[in-house]
Enzyme design. Sequence first.
Site, short mmCIF file in Angstrom:
data_model
loop_
_atom_site.label_atom_id
_atom_site.label_comp_id
_atom_site.label_asym_id
_atom_site.label_seq_id
_atom_site.Cartn_x
_atom_site.Cartn_y
_atom_site.Cartn_z
N HIS A 89 38.47 18.26 -79.14
CA HIS A 89 37.06 17.86 -79.07
C HIS A 89 36.16 19.09 -78.98
CE1 HIS A 89 33.53 16.04 -76.78
NE2 HIS A 89 33.55 15.39 -77.92
N HIS A 142 26.85 20.57 -81.52
CA HIS A 142 26.90 19.17 -81.09
C HIS A 142 25.51 18.53 -81.11
CE1 HIS A 142 26.66 15.87 -78.18
NE2 HIS A 142 27.83 15.54 -78.69
O1 G3P Z 1 32.87 12.45 -82.20
C1 G3P Z 1 33.60 11.90 -81.17
C2 G3P Z 1 32.90 12.30 -79.96
O2 G3P Z 1 32.75 13.68 -80.05
C3 G3P Z 1 31.58 11.62 -79.93
O3 G3P Z 1 30.90 12.08 -78.90
O4 G3P Z 1 28.86 13.16 -78.25
O5 G3P Z 1 30.96 14.43 -78.10
O6 G3P Z 1 29.95 13.97 -80.31
P1 G3P Z 1 30.12 13.47 -78.91
CA CA Z 2 31.56 14.60 -81.98
#
Ligand code: G3P
Ligand code: CA
Length: 308
Positions: free
Chosen positions: A27, A69
């Site tokens: 992530h 992000h």
């Molecule tokens: O893309 C999956 C997850 O990353 C969604 O949440 O806010 O971390 O982009 P975010």
């Molecule tokens: Ca994401």
Amino acid sequence: MRYVLITLCALLLAAPVLAEGKIVIAHRGASGYLPEHTLEAYAYAHAVGADYIEQDLALTKDGELVCLHDVTLDKTTDVAERFPDRKRDDGRWYAADFTLAEIKQLQARERLPKRFPVGKSDFEVPTFREAIELIQGINGSTGRDAGIYPELKQPSWHAAQGQDIETPFVAILREYGYDAPDARIYVQCFEVNTLKKLRHEMGLRAPQVFLMGDDPSSRWLTDEGLAEVAEFAEGIGPDKQAVEKDPDLVKRAHARGLVVHPYTARSDAVPRKYADAQAELHAFYFEYGVDGLFADFPDHAVAALRAP
Ligand code: G3P
Ligand code: CA
């Protein structure tokens, strides 16, 4: 011969034994260890065995895709110190107001407390091209085949700024060999219209995942909603709480041919209901039965799959 057999057995035992078909998605890179969306975080994720490495994407003023992000820069860079006069009336600094050359002058920094120390070392905001070339380069030098997992951030917000984020995105995917159903990629987005456009208007053949929250009343979480998702995507990426609230969601999605990749496992923020990070990871992979997980600490998710 005996030596050969012993060597083969040793190699098999040493090889990663990931639970079949289940994947680890780093992530924002290995963001538990290094500032999110930096080449360093992507390289570390690759080294610890992530199957896919995530890039969130926004556009610069001059139309370059960068790994961020947020559509804003202030939470993850030192833009406020370097360009104090360039904030909008809402007090935020937007990537769409800065050229790539300007964004390259910024220091990327950690967003969350108790992780990589802010102000130490030296990190850049990478372009999407740089991220792909890094991952493909490490694939070549290691023989591993880590995939990419790009998310288009707020396409309708970009459109309201007069920016088209989909066209350069598809062009880059085609340039780097990701426009195929079996390519090592999942394209993700929270906006259904973007996923439909990529698939049905722009002809993108790469696998797609529709991101969703955890609101139990969302129509996308119903059987009818999931059947509709299957018309333009190969999977869903729900908030992990959607699975906890309705564990049957995984089976219902599978019944419609959709994989389930919830977000986000954070080993430094494990919900109280789990004894520790491994307990949470095991619950998602083996009790709820998800196909993949977004993880800030991808090595922990790899370990969970190696010891089911
Ligand atoms: O893309 C999956 C997850 O990353 C969604 O949440 O806010 O971390 O982009 P975010
Ligand atoms: Ca994401």
